[in-house]
Design a protein around this motif. Structure first.
Motif: not given
Ligand code: IPE
Ligand code: IPE
Ligand code: MG
Length: 248
Positions: A26, A71, A200
């Motif tokens: 990320d 994703s 997360r």
């Protein structure tokens, strides 16, 4: 499906070193934005960062590396960014196939392929076939992947087998579901790393990470390198994994 019905979930002999590392790559967008560049420039740089990490894994004793590349939720982004990412996957597969074989990496894709362009699907199958005989590292790439979608699809496949009378409902055990997932046959991740400071899971490997150790690092993915991986591994090495038992 030709997969073993069970895989070994017992901790490995050398518990301080993870066998399977999964990474949520990320921070590409922020890397670019901070430099006044378009987000895609960050994705391009992020694809380059993958190479260094793949190269390093065998040196650290890592047998399986799973990378979250796209994703099921990433379709919410602009068409420009999504098509740019798809083009980067094409470029990555074209450019890296020889290098991956040189490194002894066996590539396996997880995620819903149906949602991807036919030429990408073809390249994915080609890369898997081309690298199938390699055994230094298993590189799992998650594209159009979502943990919930994966679990639901596995449940559907098993339900069909029950409905057809092939298996009994009682046979739907944890092991059966584990093996019906896209990751069937692979050991579960020991270590999950997420870059960019976000803490997360974002729908990644929900079932498989039941006992993974989580390491969150502030580096943005394009800056993540061998040294950053070594630091994350050191954090992992200091953890005590108990799997529900009492510390000895
Ligand atoms: C991760 O970087 C790559 C993908 C999700 C495809 P991001 O694009 O999410 O980067 P940030 O989080 O916006 O910085
Ligand atoms: C997770 O990152 C997906 C990938 C790295 C491919 P996101 O940037 O999409 O996750 P959120 O939106 O911050 O949860
Ligand atoms: Mg992000």
């Amino acid at each position: 499906m030709g997969r073993p019905e069970n895989f070994d979930e017992t901790p490995r002999a050398e518990p301080r070193r993870p066998r399977h590392v999964a990474i949520i790559m990320d921070g590409n967008g922020r890397w670019a934005t901070r430099r006044g560049l378009p987000r895609l420039a960050g994705h391009r740089k992020g694809a380059d960062a993958v190479r260094a990490v793949v190269e390093s894994c065998p040196d650290f004793g890592i047998e399986v590396l799973t990378l979250f590349a796209f994703s099921t939720e990433n379709w919410k982004r602009s068409t420009e960014e999504v098509s740019g990412l798809m083009n980067l996957f094409r470029r990555y597969m074209r450019r890296e196939s020889a290098e991956l074989s040189r490194r002894g990496a066996k590539v396996r894709f997880i995620g819903d392929r149906e949602g991807l362009a036919p030429d990408i699907r073809e390249m994915m199958a080609g890369l898997e076939a081309q690298t199938a005989g390699n055994d230094r590292l298993t590189l799992v790439i998650a594209i159009n992947y979502g943990g919930r979608a994966e679990i639901a699809a596995a449940a559907r496949r098993l339900a069909r087998r029950v409905a057809s009378g092939e298996i009994d409902a009682e046979a739907l055990t944890e092991a059966a579901l584990t093996n019906a997932l896209d990751t069937g046959g692979l050991p579960p991740p020991d270590l999950l790393i997420r870059t960019s400071g976000e803490q997360r899971i974002s729908n990644f490997l929900l079932w498989q990470c039941a006992y993974a150790e989580f390491v969150f690092v502030d580096d943005l993915w394009p800056d993540f390198d061998r040294a950053a991986l070594a630091r994350a591994l050191a954090q992992y090495g200091a953890r005590e994994r108990r799997f529900g038992a009492v510390a000895t």
